[in-house]
Scaffold this active site. Structure first.
Site, PDB file in Angstrom:
ATOM      1  N   GLU A 100      48.441  60.930   8.100  1.00 57.65           N
ATOM      2  CA  GLU A 100      48.721  59.536   8.304  1.00 57.65           C
ATOM      3  C   GLU A 100      47.184  58.943   8.474  1.00 57.65           C
ATOM      4  O   GLU A 100      46.297  59.410   8.857  1.00 57.65           O
ATOM      5  CB  GLU A 100      49.535  59.502   9.223  1.00 57.65           C
ATOM      6  CG  GLU A 100      49.989  58.185   9.914  1.00 57.65           C
ATOM      7  CD  GLU A 100      50.636  57.111   9.021  1.00 57.65           C
ATOM      8  OE1 GLU A 100      50.034  57.053   7.675  1.00 57.65           O
ATOM      9  OE2 GLU A 100      51.622  56.743   9.273  1.00 57.65           O
ATOM     10  N   ASP A 101      47.155  57.777   8.175  1.00 54.32           N
ATOM     11  CA  ASP A 101      45.984  56.903   8.423  1.00 54.32           C
ATOM     12  C   ASP A 101      45.850  56.728   9.837  1.00 54.32           C
ATOM     13  O   ASP A 101      44.630  56.803  10.674  1.00 54.32           O
ATOM     14  CB  ASP A 101      45.927  55.510   7.589  1.00 54.32           C
ATOM     15  CG  ASP A 101      47.157  54.590   7.759  1.00 54.32           C
ATOM     16  OD1 ASP A 101      48.132  55.148   8.601  1.00 54.32           O
ATOM     17  OD2 ASP A 101      47.328  53.426   7.123  1.00 54.32           O
ATOM     18  N   ASP A 104      50.134  54.235  15.688  1.00 54.45           N
ATOM     19  CA  ASP A 104      50.028  53.083  16.637  1.00 54.45           C
ATOM     20  C   ASP A 104      51.027  53.280  17.871  1.00 54.45           C
ATOM     21  O   ASP A 104      50.850  54.052  18.632  1.00 54.45           O
ATOM     22  CB  ASP A 104      50.084  51.831  15.927  1.00 54.45           C
ATOM     23  CG  ASP A 104      50.076  50.545  16.495  1.00 54.45           C
ATOM     24  OD1 ASP A 104      49.961  50.575  17.795  1.00 54.45           O
ATOM     25  OD2 ASP A 104      49.862  49.357  15.870  1.00 54.45           O
ATOM     26  N   SER A 105      52.209  52.996  17.597  1.00 54.58           N
ATOM     27  CA  SER A 105      53.180  53.055  18.479  1.00 54.58           C
ATOM     28  C   SER A 105      53.968  54.405  18.417  1.00 54.58           C
ATOM     29  O   SER A 105      54.370  54.952  19.579  1.00 54.58           O
ATOM     30  CB  SER A 105      54.408  51.976  18.296  1.00 54.58           C
ATOM     31  OG  SER A 105      55.043  52.207  17.175  1.00 54.58           O
ATOM     32  N   THR A 108      56.679  55.008  13.525  1.00 51.60           N
ATOM     33  CA  THR A 108      56.921  55.375  11.940  1.00 51.60           C
ATOM     34  C   THR A 108      56.875  57.072  11.998  1.00 51.60           C
ATOM     35  O   THR A 108      57.800  57.558  11.431  1.00 51.60           O
ATOM     36  CB  THR A 108      55.608  54.975  11.293  1.00 51.60           C
ATOM     37  OG1 THR A 108      55.436  53.577  11.394  1.00 51.60           O
ATOM     38  CG2 THR A 108      55.652  55.219   9.896  1.00 51.60           C
ATOM     39  N   LEU A 109      55.910  57.854  12.511  1.00 49.01           N
ATOM     40  CA  LEU A 109      55.873  59.173  12.578  1.00 49.01           C
ATOM     41  C   LEU A 109      57.029  59.923  13.161  1.00 49.01           C
ATOM     42  O   LEU A 109      57.572  60.837  12.705  1.00 49.01           O
ATOM     43  CB  LEU A 109      54.397  59.422  13.118  1.00 49.01           C
ATOM     44  CG  LEU A 109      53.271  59.807  12.062  1.00 49.01           C
ATOM     45  CD1 LEU A 109      52.352  60.470  12.659  1.00 49.01           C
ATOM     46  CD2 LEU A 109      53.777  60.548  10.881  1.00 49.01           C
ATOM     47  N   LYS A 132      45.726  55.333  18.215  1.00 49.92           N
ATOM     48  CA  LYS A 132      45.526  54.192  19.314  1.00 49.92           C
ATOM     49  C   LYS A 132      46.239  54.563  20.632  1.00 49.92           C
ATOM     50  O   LYS A 132      47.318  54.076  20.591  1.00 49.92           O
ATOM     51  CB  LYS A 132      45.948  52.760  18.642  1.00 49.92           C
ATOM     52  CG  LYS A 132      45.055  52.162  17.813  1.00 49.92           C
ATOM     53  CD  LYS A 132      45.696  50.900  17.509  1.00 49.92           C
ATOM     54  CE  LYS A 132      45.256  50.235  16.268  1.00 49.92           C
ATOM     55  NZ  LYS A 132      46.137  48.809  15.793  1.00 49.92           N
TER      56      LYS A 132
END
Ligand code: IMP
Ligand code: MG
Length: 176
Positions: A100-101, A104-105, A108-109, A132
Site C-alpha cells: 500500500e502507498d 491513513d484511517s 481501506t486496508l 499516518k
C-alpha cells in the site's frame, strides 16, 4: 495549468534507501516459507512503490492488483469502501503481502484484509510505504513500514491529489 510547488518531505534518495531496506526485510521474512508468495498492490497509489519494491525482493513471487474505492476526488475520507476490481489470481494457501502507498484511517486496508482472509491464504501481511499513525481509526499490525508522517496531505511517488502528481519522484506537500 502550471505545476504547483511541492515541498519535499521525503526525498527520492531517502525513498530509494527505504525501499532497499524493506526489500531486504521482506526477503528475509519469507525466505523460510515453502509457500508461494504473492504481492497484492492496491491501485492506483501503490503502483510506483510496488514496481520498485518487487525488484528488490529476491524470492520469486507473483504480482497482482485490486482496486478499492477509498477516497473520492478530494482529500476527505468518504467512509465508503468497495471492491471496484478484484484480483485475477487465487490466493488460497499462499503468503500474501499487501502493498500500500499510505495508511491513513486504516479503513481501506482493514476491509481488504477482511475480504482476503476469507479466501484462506497461508499468511497475510501489510507493507506500506507511509503511515499516518495519528489518523488511525482502525488498528492493524503493519509488518513492513517505510515512513511515519504527521497528519498532512501528501503527494508524489504514487500518491495523488485528484489523480495528479503520482509521477513526482519524491513525496511532499503541495505549497500554496
Ligand atoms: P484510509 O482508508 O483512510 O487508510 O486511506 C487510505 C487511502 O487514502 C490511501 O490508499 C490513499 O489512496 C489515500 N490517502 C490517504 N492519505 C493520503 C495522502 O496524504 N495523500 C494521498 N492519498 C492519501
Ligand atoms: Mg491508495
Amino acid at each position: 495549468m502550471t505545476t504547483p510547488t511541492i515541498n519535499v518531505m521525503i526525498s527520492a534518495d531517502d525513498i530509494a534507501k527505504k525501499v532497499q531496506e524493506l526489500g531486504k526485510q521482506i526477503s528475509e521474512h519469507y525466505a523460510s516459507s515453502d509457500k508461494e508468495l504473492i504481492l497484492i498492490g492496491l491501485l492506483r497509489g501503490s503502483v510506483i512503490f510496488m514496481a520498485d519494491l518487487c525488484r528488490v525482493i529476491d524470492k520469486p513471487h507473483e504480482l497482482d492488483f485490486m482496486t478499492v474505492s477509498s477516497y473520492g476526488s478530494g482529500t476527505v475520507s468518504s467512509g465508503e469502501i468497495k471492491i471496484v476490481q478484484d484480483l485475477g489470481s487465487k490466493i488460497h494457501g499462499k503468503d500474501v503481502l499487501i502493498v500500500e502507498d499510505i495508511i491513513d484511517s486504516g479503513r481501506t486496508l482493514s476491509k481488504v484484509m477482511e475480504i482476503l482472509k476469507t479466501r484462506e491464504p497461508n499468511s497475510i501481511e501489510i507493507c506500506t510505504l507511509v503511515s499516518k499513525p495519528s489518523c488511525r481509526e482502525i488498528q492493524m499490525d503493519v509488518k513492513f513500514l517505510g515512513f511515519e508522517v504527521e497528519d498532512k496531505f501528501i503527494v508524489g511517488y504514487g500518491l495523488d491529489y485528484d489523480q495528479k502528481y503520482r509521477h513526482v519522484p519524491f513525496i511532499g506537500e503541495i505549497g500554496l
